[in-house]
Design a protein around this motif. Sequence first.
Motif, PDB file in Angstrom:
ATOM      1  N   LEU A  72       1.199  -8.904  -8.331  1.00  0.00           N
ATOM      2  CA  LEU A  72       0.689  -8.477  -7.031  1.00  0.00           C
ATOM      3  C   LEU A  72       1.873  -8.093  -6.140  1.00  0.00           C
ATOM      4  CD1 LEU A  72      -1.810  -8.405  -5.029  1.00  0.00           C
ATOM      5  CD2 LEU A  72      -1.289 -10.813  -4.542  1.00  0.00           C
ATOM      6  N   THR A  73       1.648  -7.179  -5.209  1.00  0.00           N
ATOM      7  CA  THR A  73       2.688  -6.826  -4.248  1.00  0.00           C
ATOM      8  C   THR A  73       2.244  -7.189  -2.841  1.00  0.00           C
ATOM      9  OG1 THR A  73       1.903  -4.571  -3.796  1.00  0.00           O
ATOM     10  CG2 THR A  73       3.386  -4.865  -5.689  1.00  0.00           C
ATOM     11  N   VAL A  74       3.218  -7.398  -1.973  1.00  0.00           N
ATOM     12  CA  VAL A  74       2.907  -7.686  -0.579  1.00  0.00           C
ATOM     13  C   VAL A  74       2.161  -6.512   0.048  1.00  0.00           C
ATOM     14  CG1 VAL A  74       3.916  -8.123   1.692  1.00  0.00           C
ATOM     15  CG2 VAL A  74       4.831  -9.284  -0.310  1.00  0.00           C
ATOM     16  N   SER A  75       2.510  -5.306  -0.351  1.00  0.00           N
ATOM     17  CA  SER A  75       1.828  -4.128   0.185  1.00  0.00           C
ATOM     18  C   SER A  75       0.339  -4.153  -0.143  1.00  0.00           C
ATOM     19  CB  SER A  75       2.466  -2.850  -0.372  1.00  0.00           C
ATOM     20  OG  SER A  75       3.814  -2.746   0.018  1.00  0.00           O
ATOM     21  N   GLU A  76       0.000  -4.625  -1.348  1.00  0.00           N
ATOM     22  CA  GLU A  76      -1.409  -4.706  -1.729  1.00  0.00           C
ATOM     23  C   GLU A  76      -2.140  -5.762  -0.900  1.00  0.00           C
ATOM     24  OE1 GLU A  76      -1.876  -3.702  -6.365  1.00  0.00           O
ATOM     25  OE2 GLU A  76      -0.254  -5.098  -5.941  1.00  0.00           O
ATOM     26  N   ILE A  77      -1.473  -6.875  -0.633  1.00  0.00           N
ATOM     27  CA  ILE A  77      -2.095  -7.884   0.221  1.00  0.00           C
ATOM     28  C   ILE A  77      -2.314  -7.309   1.616  1.00  0.00           C
ATOM     29  CG2 ILE A  77      -1.910 -10.191   1.212  1.00  0.00           C
ATOM     30  CD1 ILE A  77       0.085 -10.869  -1.015  1.00  0.00           C
ATOM     31  N   ARG A  78      -1.296  -6.648   2.131  1.00  0.00           N
ATOM     32  CA  ARG A  78      -1.389  -6.092   3.482  1.00  0.00           C
ATOM     33  C   ARG A  78      -2.561  -5.120   3.611  1.00  0.00           C
ATOM     34  NH1 ARG A  78       3.450  -3.871   3.771  1.00  0.00           N
ATOM     35  NH2 ARG A  78       4.497  -5.752   4.520  1.00  0.00           N
ATOM     36  N   SER A  79      -2.864  -4.401   2.533  1.00  0.00           N
ATOM     37  CA  SER A  79      -3.953  -3.425   2.585  1.00  0.00           C
ATOM     38  C   SER A  79      -5.317  -4.094   2.762  1.00  0.00           C
ATOM     39  CB  SER A  79      -3.955  -2.578   1.312  1.00  0.00           C
ATOM     40  OG  SER A  79      -4.363  -3.333   0.180  1.00  0.00           O
ATOM     41  N   CYS A  80      -5.390  -5.398   2.477  1.00  0.00           N
ATOM     42  CA  CYS A  80      -6.646  -6.144   2.645  1.00  0.00           C
ATOM     43  C   CYS A  80      -6.806  -6.710   4.048  1.00  0.00           C
ATOM     44  CB  CYS A  80      -6.720  -7.297   1.648  1.00  0.00           C
ATOM     45  SG  CYS A  80      -6.739  -6.789  -0.073  1.00  0.00           S
ATOM     46  N   ILE A  81      -5.756  -6.634   4.835  1.00  0.00           N
ATOM     47  CA  ILE A  81      -5.753  -7.279   6.152  1.00  0.00           C
ATOM     48  C   ILE A  81      -5.894  -6.218   7.233  1.00  0.00           C
ATOM     49  CG2 ILE A  81      -4.391  -8.679   7.755  1.00  0.00           C
ATOM     50  CD1 ILE A  81      -3.118  -9.977   5.275  1.00  0.00           C
ATOM     51  N   PRO A  82      -6.943  -6.286   8.041  1.00  0.00           N
ATOM     52  CA  PRO A  82      -7.178  -5.245   9.053  1.00  0.00           C
ATOM     53  C   PRO A  82      -6.024  -5.119  10.042  1.00  0.00           C
ATOM     54  CG  PRO A  82      -9.073  -6.708   8.854  1.00  0.00           C
ATOM     55  CD  PRO A  82      -7.965  -7.336   8.073  1.00  0.00           C
TER      56      PRO A  82
END
Length: 386
Positions: free
Chosen positions: A317-327
């Motif tokens: 997983l990447t931090v960028s992918e997590i960030r994409s889930c957070i409004p």
Amino acid sequence: MVDQEAHVGLPILDLSDANDPVKHTALLDQLHDALFNIGFLYIKNHGVAEETISNLASLLPVLFEQPPEAKASLSKLNSPHFLGYSGYAEETTLGEKDLREQFDLATELPVVWSPSANSTSQDRESKSKRDFSKLYWRLRGPNQWPSEGNVPGFRKAYTEYHDALQELSYRFVHLIEEAFGIPVGTFDAFFPSPKSVDAAGHKYVPPQHRIKLVKYPPSPSSGGDEHDQGVGAHKDSSGWLTLLYQVGQEEGLEVHVNGEWISAPPIDGTFVVNFGNAFEVATEGAVKATVHRVKAPMSISNARYSIPFFQGLPLDLTVSEIRSCIPESVRKLRRSVKLGPSESVSTFLDPRWDSLGESQLRKWIRSHEDVGRKWYGDDVSKFYLE
């Protein structure tokens, strides 16, 4: 009876309020405030059975009192996964030796790494076709267990504790989603069960959660000096969030809040919760990964024991992918105040460490350089140590 909660400077959330329609909203408001303004809190009435906790906690003196040769046989130097025993002052935080000894364990999982780029998983529970040749996959693998003869009942007690904390961590993430105002289950894709991974497939390989069993020996020379470092000032980088159980009544944990160090003493029936670097960076600094430290025990006779559980995230997983889930509405909640040097958003913002696997390998090699050089080589270690 002394009210342990009366003078604690951190919020204490009652998770049983989540089941009360009247109190549920107030609980989410408390959690929202803790997430965005403090980054540390206690939880009580959390649902983990007292017996599950005490069964493991009661074994810590026995675990650490094993003969030196028994502990040495479980050394982290045996493990490319950085799992096993570290002796007193063998781990480094910010260039200083931590005055503790510890056992690192994790979700019991088989090896998946292979040096061949054309190989697929050796994990028989996973039928998915993946490339496991990236070096960070070597972090994932089985524990080193103390012998049943030396520490009777340990593996059973540890496994039951791990499973209970894993379930609690997932429930707590659902509350965080509610506090964010995003759909419950948004982050579930990050936590697939190992047995649910099949050819049809999950996007990510199930994470490996980690647990430290820590002993801070008595320090008769300790007088509160800044160099009496049980663990130096740091942010957690081993997972999404941390659930800490403090055994007994020996104090030592301190949290940096609003420019001051405040004590986070043990409170019966509670876990301390704090948030990791990945959480902070994924929210662009809105959720605080708060700096904390542990001072060496002041007692001349009593050791301090603790059991932190680090909720893992998939290495692919990447931090960028997590960030994409957070409004964006959540990310905009970052406080406008200027943060001090120790509170700046972490090196995850460096694109080299956007990959959680890369950032975790860096973290472990920097903490245990000797293990890194043995299993990953001098050139790899030098790269991550720079």
